[in-house]
Structures are given as C-alpha cells and as structure tokens.
Design an enzyme around this catalytic site. Structure first.
Site, short mmCIF file in Angstrom:
data_model
loop_
_atom_site.label_atom_id
_atom_site.label_comp_id
_atom_site.label_asym_id
_atom_site.label_seq_id
_atom_site.Cartn_x
_atom_site.Cartn_y
_atom_site.Cartn_z
N TRP A 102 -6.45 0.59 -6.77
CA TRP A 102 -5.83 1.72 -7.48
C TRP A 102 -6.58 2.10 -8.75
O TRP A 102 -6.75 3.28 -9.05
CB TRP A 102 -4.35 1.43 -7.76
CG TRP A 102 -3.57 1.55 -6.47
CD1 TRP A 102 -3.01 0.53 -5.76
CD2 TRP A 102 -3.35 2.74 -5.70
NE1 TRP A 102 -2.45 1.02 -4.61
CE2 TRP A 102 -2.63 2.36 -4.54
CE3 TRP A 102 -3.68 4.08 -5.87
CZ2 TRP A 102 -2.24 3.28 -3.57
CZ3 TRP A 102 -3.28 5.00 -4.89
CH2 TRP A 102 -2.58 4.60 -3.76
N ASP A 176 -1.77 2.63 -15.78
CA ASP A 176 -1.06 2.97 -14.55
C ASP A 176 -0.08 1.84 -14.28
O ASP A 176 -0.48 0.71 -13.98
CB ASP A 176 -2.07 3.11 -13.40
CG ASP A 176 -1.39 3.33 -12.05
OD1 ASP A 176 -0.14 3.41 -12.01
OD2 ASP A 176 -2.11 3.44 -11.04
N LYS A 200 8.86 2.83 -6.43
CA LYS A 200 8.85 1.37 -6.28
C LYS A 200 10.06 0.75 -6.98
O LYS A 200 10.95 0.21 -6.33
CB LYS A 200 7.55 0.79 -6.80
CG LYS A 200 6.38 1.13 -5.86
CD LYS A 200 5.29 1.78 -6.56
CE LYS A 200 4.02 2.17 -5.86
NZ LYS A 200 3.81 2.05 -4.46
N1 PMP Z 1 -1.13 3.63 -8.65
C1 PMP Z 1 -0.62 2.53 -8.06
C2 PMP Z 1 -0.77 1.22 -8.74
C3 PMP Z 1 0.04 2.65 -6.83
O1 PMP Z 1 0.55 1.57 -6.24
C4 PMP Z 1 0.17 3.91 -6.23
C5 PMP Z 1 0.89 4.12 -4.93
N2 PMP Z 1 1.05 3.04 -4.12
C6 PMP Z 1 -0.41 5.01 -6.88
C7 PMP Z 1 -1.02 4.84 -8.09
C8 PMP Z 1 -0.33 6.38 -6.28
O2 PMP Z 1 0.97 6.82 -6.40
P1 PMP Z 1 1.53 8.06 -5.60
O3 PMP Z 1 1.59 7.69 -4.17
O4 PMP Z 1 2.88 8.23 -6.24
O5 PMP Z 1 0.65 9.20 -5.86
#
Ligand code: PMP
Length: 367
Positions: A102, A176, A200
């Site tokens: 991520w 993040d 989440k």
């Molecule tokens: N950052 C992290 C740490 C994530 O786990 C996720 C999604 N699993 C995202 C960003 C992306 O999020 P979204 O699907 O809401 O765009």
C-alpha cells in the site's frame, strides 16, 4: 439465518447492533417519515446526522481543535493523489517510506505529481520488517513525509519512534491509516494529516476520513479538482457536492456504538487480546503455522500466516474446511498467497476463539 465470522480485509464485519439499527431505521429515520438515504443532504435532519458523525469521531479519537475532520469520496486510493495535490505547494519533491504494497502504491500515485524520494524500502525483506531508521534517506526539501501505519496485505504495523521522528525532522507527516483507523489512539503531535477509508474499522465502503492540521490548508496545486481539495471540503463542511450519504450514516451508527462501548481505548485492548490469541497459536504450533513478519511489527489487524511453511494443498484444505464451519474469507491476498485473518473492530473475540480452536484441530487432523 446464522451469521458467519468473516475475516475479509475489507469490506468487513460490522457489529450486529449497528446493522440492526440501520435496518430498523431504513424506512423512517427518527420520525421524519423517510429513510436517511432518501432525504436531501441539504435538509436539517440530514445535517444533524452528518454533524454528529463528525463530532463523535472527534470525541473518539480526541482530535485537537486545530485538526479538521473531512469526509470524502474515493476511498484511501483517491487520497494517494489528494496528499500530493494538497500538500506540494511550491515544492517539487516528497518523501515516501515503502513498507509494503500500500505504501508502494501511494508512492507510485504521488510520482504522477512530484519527484518521489524513497526514504527506504523493505522490499528486500519481502516487506517483513520496517527498514532500520539509521538507513533512512529523508530529503528535507520534500514537501512532506508519507508512510502507511498498517500494511493490510503484508500484515505489518508500526508507530513512529523517536529515532524515526529525528530522521523526519520538521516535515509534515502524513499517514495512511486505512486499515488500523480507530483500532488505537492517534498521536496528533506526530502527524500533520491522517486518512483512512471506512470499510475496515469504521463502516461500509464509500467514504474516506481525512484528519488534517488546519495550517496545511492552502498549499494545493492549481489543477486540483475541487472535490479533492481538503480546504474546499472543509469550507463546505464535507458537503461540496452530494456526499456518500449512506456510508456516512452507517459510520455514524458505528461511532455511536463505539462511544457507548468504551471508546477507542476499549477496542484497542480487545484488538490486543485478539491478536495475542492468534499469534500465540502460531507460537505454540511448533512451526505448523507461521507468520513471517518481524515480531516488533506484527499487525493487530491483518494477520497473514502459512500452513507448514506454505503447503498449498493443505492451505486449500484449510480454507475449504474453515468455510464449512462459518470461518470465511481467510485466503491471503493474491499477491502474497498463504492465509490471512483480518480481525478489525467488528470481529468479535468469539470469532477469533473459534478460528483458533479450528486451527488446533486442523493441525492434529493433518499432521
Ligand atoms: N491503504 C490501505 C492500507 C489499504 O488497505 C487500502 C485498501 N485495502 C487502501 C489504501 C485503498 O483503499 P480504498 O480501497 O478505500 O481505495
């Protein structure tokens, strides 16, 4: 119909009470004669729900006055771009620490708008550890420092240490927190902005929360779409356009539920207990179950594990048999394989206890 324990990395389980309240209120919200998703987002009843959602989040996370709460579209992913577009100002560089899939994605998105300085990367360790801060290369000319507080795929979570902070210096720190938001307190003295998608620990998919220090407003690039501009969003109380009404409402119910059940602090303790039970089971399995992440950085939210060092046939059997007893969505992310249990706030302790019981029996039956 019996509910199962769903270990999905997101969207994920919500407390039954939250779902029941939503279904009860669906046709007639608080005596208005209509559901919350049918009413104008400019109406008084909607406004009261909208503002209470933000106020409850502020209370839950003890957000200081000089930090503003924004509710935005586009999930965590759109924030990857928002971070750069809002914070670059007249700078052309930014710092990214890469500790997993991520933060790597965030850096790739940032690179569309600026020169990315990779502070350090854990890639050589397959993202099983946070690179030693002594090896970090921070560019003080960068507009900010970005990191991911919990790597959902690799199961790696960490807090900023004094040594890390010394390396980062005076740069605004952006985190993040998509997958550990509301699972523990946030230290706002260390951060300039944090963001997270809701799906989440906070509710359903469709809304992202940004908590940003107000002095960071006004540094956005001219080309920024209005909907992505943190300052514009704040000035319109997160109602610049029609907001994601239903996700905001669901998050509001979740926040209210958390407040009535001991707040973030209580959920932090439950998360600690759930993670300890799971990691403890690995430790007692004589290597039958293993987790590759450095012990100091093991996530309390996303717990990847292998069966017999990655025996695919056994892992498939594990998944099939688990599914049959209501332990669902335990496959690892397709990019890393193996298994993964995501144990967010909505996963009750009894779900983890049932998983652990299943794991012990599976080991005995499949030596
Ligand atoms: N950052 C992290 C740490 C994530 O786990 C996720 C999604 N699993 C995202 C960003 C992306 O999020 P979204 O699907 O809401 O765009």
């Amino acid at each position: 119909m019996e509910r199962i324990f769903n270990f999905s990395a997101g969207p994920s389980m919500l407390p039954v009470e939250v779902l029941e309240t939503a279904s009860r209120e669906m046709l007639n919200w608080h005596g208005t004669g209509m559901g919350i998703i049918e009413m104008s987002h400019r109406s008084k009843p909607f406004d009261s729900m909208h503002n209470k959602t933000m106020a409850d989040l502020r209370e839950l996370l003890h957000v200081p006055e000089n930090f503003k709460i924004l509710m935005m579209h586009g999930g965590g992913t759109l924030q990857f771009a928002c971070v750069a577009l809002n914070l670059l100002g007249d700078k052309t560089k930014a710092n990214y620490l890469v500790t997993g899939a991520w933060s790597e994605k965030a850096a790739q998105e940032g690179a569309k708008y600026c020169t990315v300085n990779t502070v350090a990367t854990g890639k050589a360790s397959n993202f099983t550890t946070v690179p030693d801060p002594a090896t970090w290369n921070v560019d003080p000319e960068g507009a900010y420092f970005h990191y991911c507080a919990n790597e959902t795929i690799h199961g790696l979570e960490f807090d900023l240490t004094e040594e890390m902070l010394a390396k980062i210096g005076n740069l605004p720190i952006v985190a993040d927190m998509s997958s550990n938001f509301l699972s523990k307190p946030i230290d706002f003295t260390k951060h300039a902005a944090v963001y997270a998608g809701a799906q989440k620990n906070a509710g359903p998919a469709g809304v992202a929360f940004v908590i940003v220090r107000e002095d960071l407003f006004g540094k956005s690039l001219k080309i920024i779409p209005s909907l992505m501009d943190w300052k514009v969003t704040f000035e319109h109380n997160s109602l610049y356009n029609t907001p994601p009404c239903f996700p905001i409402y669901m998050c509001g119910l979740y926040f209210d539920y958390m407040r009535r059940n001991g707040g973030v602090e209580a959920f932090t303790e439950i998360a600690r207990q759930k993670a300890a039970l799971l990691y403890g089971t690995f430790a007692e399995s004589n290597g039958y179950y293993s987790n590759p992440v450095n012990e100091n950085f093991r996530s309390k939210m996303n717990v990847p594990f292998l069966v017999k060092g990655g025996n695919e046939a056994l892992e498939k059997k594990f998944l099939n048999e688990a599914e049959k007893v209501g332990l669902s969505t335990l496959a690892g992310h397709r990019s890393v394989g193996g298994l993964r249990a995501s144990i967010y706030n909505g996963m009750p302790m009894e779900g983890v206890a049932k998983l652990v019981e299943f794991m012990k029996a599976f080991q005995i039956n499949n030596p």
